[in-house]
Design a protein around this motif. Sequence first.
Motif, PDB file in Angstrom:
ATOM      1  N   GLY A 102     -16.816  98.361  45.794  1.00 55.97           N
ATOM      2  CA  GLY A 102     -17.126  99.466  46.702  1.00 55.97           C
ATOM      3  C   GLY A 102     -17.123  99.000  48.149  1.00 55.97           C
ATOM      4  N   THR A 103     -16.887  99.936  49.047  1.00 52.52           N
ATOM      5  CA  THR A 103     -16.755  99.584  50.467  1.00 52.52           C
ATOM      6  C   THR A 103     -18.019  98.956  51.069  1.00 52.52           C
ATOM      7  OG1 THR A 103     -15.087 101.298  50.806  1.00 52.52           O
ATOM      8  CG2 THR A 103     -16.238 100.492  52.749  1.00 52.52           C
ATOM      9  N   PRO A 104     -19.218  99.546  50.869  1.00 53.52           N
ATOM     10  CA  PRO A 104     -20.414  98.927  51.492  1.00 53.52           C
ATOM     11  C   PRO A 104     -20.649  97.490  51.008  1.00 53.52           C
ATOM     12  CG  PRO A 104     -20.896 101.168  50.764  1.00 53.52           C
ATOM     13  CD  PRO A 104     -19.555 100.821  50.207  1.00 53.52           C
ATOM     14  N   ALA A 105     -20.506  97.274  49.701  1.00 59.48           N
ATOM     15  CA  ALA A 105     -20.730  95.932  49.155  1.00 59.48           C
ATOM     16  C   ALA A 105     -19.667  94.953  49.654  1.00 59.48           C
ATOM     17  CB  ALA A 105     -20.739  95.974  47.634  1.00 59.48           C
ATOM     18  N   ALA A 106     -18.415  95.431  49.776  1.00 57.24           N
ATOM     19  CA  ALA A 106     -17.340  94.559  50.257  1.00 57.24           C
ATOM     20  C   ALA A 106     -17.590  94.142  51.705  1.00 57.24           C
ATOM     21  CB  ALA A 106     -15.995  95.277  50.142  1.00 57.24           C
ATOM     22  N   ASN A 154      -1.878  85.242  48.475  1.00 56.69           N
ATOM     23  CA  ASN A 154      -1.368  86.616  48.549  1.00 56.69           C
ATOM     24  C   ASN A 154      -2.248  87.495  49.448  1.00 56.69           C
ATOM     25  OD1 ASN A 154       0.710  86.113  46.637  1.00 56.69           O
ATOM     26  ND2 ASN A 154      -0.827  86.237  45.003  1.00 56.69           N
ATOM     27  N   GLN A 155      -1.610  88.455  50.067  1.00 55.37           N
ATOM     28  CA  GLN A 155      -2.353  89.425  50.859  1.00 55.37           C
ATOM     29  C   GLN A 155      -3.058  90.412  49.931  1.00 55.37           C
ATOM     30  OE1 GLN A 155       0.212  91.313  53.688  1.00 55.37           O
ATOM     31  NE2 GLN A 155       1.018  89.384  54.492  1.00 55.37           N
ATOM     32  N   ILE A 156      -4.183  90.938  50.397  1.00 55.31           N
ATOM     33  CA  ILE A 156      -4.933  91.916  49.602  1.00 55.31           C
ATOM     34  C   ILE A 156      -5.056  93.205  50.415  1.00 55.31           C
ATOM     35  CG2 ILE A 156      -7.080  92.418  48.391  1.00 55.31           C
ATOM     36  CD1 ILE A 156      -7.605  89.429  48.224  1.00 55.31           C
ATOM     37  N   PRO A 157      -4.371  94.262  49.999  1.00 53.44           N
ATOM     38  CA  PRO A 157      -4.492  95.530  50.733  1.00 53.44           C
ATOM     39  C   PRO A 157      -5.845  96.185  50.477  1.00 53.44           C
ATOM     40  CG  PRO A 157      -3.132  95.817  48.782  1.00 53.44           C
ATOM     41  CD  PRO A 157      -3.432  94.345  48.865  1.00 53.44           C
ATOM     42  N   VAL A 158      -6.366  96.829  51.505  1.00 49.68           N
ATOM     43  CA  VAL A 158      -7.641  97.551  51.403  1.00 49.68           C
ATOM     44  C   VAL A 158      -7.398  98.967  51.920  1.00 49.68           C
ATOM     45  CG1 VAL A 158     -10.018  97.700  52.208  1.00 49.68           C
ATOM     46  CG2 VAL A 158      -9.027  95.470  51.683  1.00 49.68           C
ATOM     47  N   SER A 159      -7.627  99.945  51.045  1.00 49.13           N
ATOM     48  CA  SER A 159      -7.336 101.332  51.410  1.00 49.13           C
ATOM     49  C   SER A 159      -8.604 102.158  51.569  1.00 49.13           C
ATOM     50  CB  SER A 159      -6.435 101.974  50.348  1.00 49.13           C
ATOM     51  OG  SER A 159      -7.062 101.904  49.073  1.00 49.13           O
ATOM     52  N   SER A 160      -9.658 101.519  52.036  1.00 44.64           N
ATOM     53  CA  SER A 160     -10.922 102.215  52.222  1.00 44.64           C
ATOM     54  C   SER A 160     -10.808 103.243  53.353  1.00 44.64           C
ATOM     55  CB  SER A 160     -12.021 101.195  52.553  1.00 44.64           C
ATOM     56  OG  SER A 160     -13.157 101.853  53.073  1.00 44.64           O
ATOM     57  N   SER A 161     -11.156 104.488  53.050  1.00 42.96           N
ATOM     58  CA  SER A 161     -11.095 105.523  54.078  1.00 42.96           C
ATOM     59  C   SER A 161     -12.128 105.264  55.180  1.00 42.96           C
ATOM     60  CB  SER A 161     -11.333 106.898  53.452  1.00 42.96           C
ATOM     61  OG  SER A 161     -12.596 106.938  52.798  1.00 42.96           O
ATOM     62  N   PHE A 162     -13.271 104.676  54.808  1.00 41.37           N
ATOM     63  CA  PHE A 162     -14.290 104.369  55.804  1.00 41.37           C
ATOM     64  C   PHE A 162     -13.775 103.343  56.812  1.00 41.37           C
ATOM     65  CE2 PHE A 162     -17.646 101.518  57.278  1.00 41.37           C
ATOM     66  CZ  PHE A 162     -18.513 102.414  57.880  1.00 41.37           C
ATOM     67  N   MET A 163     -13.104 102.303  56.313  1.00 36.66           N
ATOM     68  CA  MET A 163     -12.615 101.256  57.206  1.00 36.66           C
ATOM     69  C   MET A 163     -11.439 101.749  58.046  1.00 36.66           C
ATOM     70  SD  MET A 163     -13.100  97.940  54.714  1.00 36.66           S
ATOM     71  CE  MET A 163     -13.122  96.743  56.022  1.00 36.66           C
TER      72      MET A 163
END
Length: 323
Positions: A102-106, A154-163
Amino acid sequence: MSVQAATAEPDVDRPRRHPVETIAQYAAPIALVALFVIFFIATPKFLTGSNMTALLVSATILLVLAMGQQLVITVAGIDLSVGSNLPWAATVVGWTYEHHWGTPAAILAGIVAGLIVGCVNGILVAHLKMTDFIVTLGSLSVVSGLTLLVTSGNQIPVSSSFMQDLALNGLGPIRWFWFVGVIVALIVAFVMFRTRTGTYLLSTGGNLDAARDVGIPVNRVRLLAYAGSGLACGIAGVLFVSNNGGSDPTMQTNLLLSSIAAVVLGGSGLSGGRASVLGTAAGALLLQTLLNGFTLLNISQYYQPIAVGVVVLGAAFISRFQR
């Protein structure tokens, strides 16, 4: 918001400041104004609203890193691990998000990851009496290797709408990124100039033995400085992921050199005992403006590290005239 470790000497006994020292003290804002004038004349694309927005957003990451570096340099130290701690924190954000934390924990995990590296550096330097240059140079390599092991490069994509919202939107015309940068700078300024901890930081950097003799817990103070730098790397890692849509463990960043140069250009000598939050902010903006102007003028990106290196050498030269 700048202070130098105070002395008890009356004003009449203080040596008169040489004009070169005054110029060196305000090198960052002077150079920043000069760059703005040069790029404004060179290209009409520079002083536009969209470019200023992009410039300030990209400068925020360096500003946060430089605030952490400011704490370390104030106690006469240096943090070379910044160059790998930022990708490390960004990778932890990406890895935890990919594993459905989840976004907050990440975000929290990335900030804590950067803080842990800073605390380890602080313990080794302050309590085990190891040389700061060697400790943080070793951390630079160790953390870089850990980052590659975790991601296999490797790159790690993050698609969090909050970020995404954090990077692209804001309150009216003011981006959230700018709020983050200003808040971090204000916190550092408050701690540095309005608290006993700030006095301890300046005193420890000004004269370590004297600070210890008057009862200042210098080991704890130095640990705090490195922890603060690690925390700043963690926050900058979150901003990086937000701005780039993911983490990149192999990114080659010149932000390490830039963070040091921003502090020195801002009026804080590498010998410690002096801090200037406004000066450091101006130094960070100066370096990012330089890269932004190069891009607008279609100058090859290969010249960018050369320009940054020249500025770092210039900052080292200027530090000779800073008291």
